[in-house]
Scaffold this motif. Structure first.
Motif, PDB file in Angstrom:
ATOM      1  N   ARG A  53      44.263  34.231  41.714  1.00  0.00           N
ATOM      2  CA  ARG A  53      45.455  34.733  41.027  1.00  0.00           C
ATOM      3  C   ARG A  53      45.786  33.928  39.772  1.00  0.00           C
ATOM      4  NH1 ARG A  53      48.138  38.645  43.496  1.00  0.00           N
ATOM      5  NH2 ARG A  53      47.487  39.186  45.625  1.00  0.00           N
ATOM      6  N   PRO A 100      46.001  33.259  36.082  1.00  0.00           N
ATOM      7  CA  PRO A 100      46.022  34.219  34.968  1.00  0.00           C
ATOM      8  C   PRO A 100      44.763  34.199  34.118  1.00  0.00           C
ATOM      9  CG  PRO A 100      48.111  33.022  35.115  1.00  0.00           C
ATOM     10  CD  PRO A 100      47.158  32.354  36.060  1.00  0.00           C
ATOM     11  N   ASN A 101      44.018  33.102  34.169  1.00  0.00           N
ATOM     12  CA  ASN A 101      42.803  32.999  33.368  1.00  0.00           C
ATOM     13  C   ASN A 101      41.589  33.660  34.016  1.00  0.00           C
ATOM     14  OD1 ASN A 101      44.061  31.478  31.285  1.00  0.00           O
ATOM     15  ND2 ASN A 101      43.905  29.627  32.563  1.00  0.00           N
ATOM     16  N   ILE A 112      41.945  42.227  31.056  1.00  0.00           N
ATOM     17  CA  ILE A 112      41.910  41.323  32.210  1.00  0.00           C
ATOM     18  C   ILE A 112      40.959  41.869  33.269  1.00  0.00           C
ATOM     19  CG2 ILE A 112      43.299  40.272  34.041  1.00  0.00           C
ATOM     20  CD1 ILE A 112      45.688  40.360  32.172  1.00  0.00           C
TER      21      ILE A 112
END
Length: 403
Positions: free
Chosen positions: A194, A196-197, A285
């Protein structure tokens, strides 16, 4: 009794009453009955059946024991019995049944010799599961420099260890194989899915009718190359060759029916969550297979994270009688070998059982003959105590196991 008729009548009536009372009391204290399907058997009948059944088994046992002790008799019969016993054990490992078959043949289950060509699928899968996930707060799996059950040999994990699914040294494998396999696993199993990267590439396996398993694997190898080059975690979705009743629950229509999944369950869940977000798709993403051209997937460049894998060797390829030091397909073949080895690193219990069945069909009789010849004390041993227990206690459950 006297000679008078009334006295005779009284005496006869008294004796008849005694007989009837005795018969009534005997009926009350007689054995009960058992119901086996639509037919009822008295305990006396069952005792007779079990006694004769066990007598038959014991007679068979005496004949087999005599054959064993004299090194004579029908060896093929014993080989066939051992083959059938192993086959019953395979059935039991898949369905949980098969034990009654062994008892009916007079075989004591604990005395069945180990099958040298079969694997303990439950134990192997449990071991693979430990080797394919991080332990506690550790950032690395419990890999060691040896193979085996790690619970019995606790050791501090080191990032210098290499994946246990690779056998042999670097010189015995394709260049840099151990390092590449280790790096792919780390890439596909981030510590925090989880974060964000962390980005994802979610892709179905090829499902067009003209694509065989080889083409499907080649396509997924190309997608894994794209994912590594772009810093994404590859998540393989629908797999049509697992869309059948043999693949249960969440493994249905998934590569994880046959081999351990390409990434962790946490990353899969996170990727599918992001697939529902339009913002995540628009920001890149998460991407899908359709985000790339067919040429990029099937003939794209090899990931250069590991440089030029063949540089420290002097490889040669024979093409029409000429030896080529280098050609454009060398790196692609090297990468596909790496990708396939990673995707097939650990078989599931289902695949292990399939392989056991195939090996048993191909080599079971040969293995049974070799084992029978190697046993000094002879085989089989018969369950004498089992028969005695049934004779002493002819219950419905005990009877049904030999009928």
């Amino acid at each position: 009794m006297g000679s008078s008729f009334p006295c005779q009548i009284c005496v006869v009536g008294f004796l008849c009453g005694v007989c009837l009372t005795s018969l009534f009391l005997a009926a009350l204290t007689s054995f009960g009955t058992f119901q086996l399907g639509p037919i009822s058997f008295s305990s006396t009948m069952l005792f007779s059946v079990t006694h004769s059944e066990c007598d038959f088994k014991l007679k068979q046992a005496e004949q087999l024991s005599e054959s064993n002790s004299n090194n004579e008799g029908d060896e093929d019969e014993r080989v066939s019995l051992l083959y059938s016993a192993w086959n019953a054990e395979l059935t039991k490992s898949k369905t949980g049944g098969g034990g009654n078959y062994l008892m009916k043949d007079g075989v004591n289950v604990p005395d069945i010799p180990n099958a040298p060509h079969l694997e303990n699928c439950k134990a192997k899968t449990k071991l693979y599961g430990r080797l394919d996930q991080r332990t506690g707060n550790e950032s690395f799996p419990p890999w060691t420099s040896w193979k085996g059950f790690l619970d019995t040999h606790p050791v501090a994990s080191s990032k210098g260890t290499y994946p246990p699914w690779i056998a042999g040294s670097d010189e015995e494998n394709y260049p840099m194989t151990r390092k590449v396999q280790r790096d792919i696993w780390i890439h596909q199993h981030p510590v925090d899915c989880r974060d964000p990267n962390v980005k994802f590439l979610v892709a179905d396996w090829e499902r067009l009718p003209g694509f065989g398993i080889g083409a499907q694997i080649a396509g997924m190898c190309g997608l894994l190359a794209i994912a590594i080059s772009e810093g994404r975690v590859l998540v393989a979705n629908y797999y049509n060759r697992a869309d059948h009743d043999g693949c249960k629950a969440s493994s249905r229509s998934s590569w994880s029916c046959y081999f351990f999944p390409e990434t962790s369950q946490e990353c899969r869940q996170r990727a599918f969550e992001l697939m529902k977000s339009e913002e995540a798709r628009n920001n890149g993403i998460v991407t899908i297979k359709e985000s790339y051209t067919s040429k990029h997937i099937w003939a794209g460049p090899t990931p250069r994270k590991w440089g030029a894998p063949w540089s420290y060797l002097q490889p040669t390829t024979d093409v029409n009688g000429s030896l080529l030091v280098s050609h454009r397909k060398m790196d692609r073949r090297w990468w596909r070998a790496q990708a396939v080895r990673y995707l097939m690193r650990f078989p599931t219990e289902y695949t292990c059982n399939l392989l056991n069945e195939a090996r048993h069909a191909a080599f079971g009789t040969i293995a049974a003959k070799m084992v029978i010849e190697s046993l000094a004390g002879g085989w089989p041993k018969v369950i004498v105590n089992y028969c005695l227990r049934i004779i002493e206690n002819p219950t419905q459950d005990n009877i049904s196991s030999i009928l």
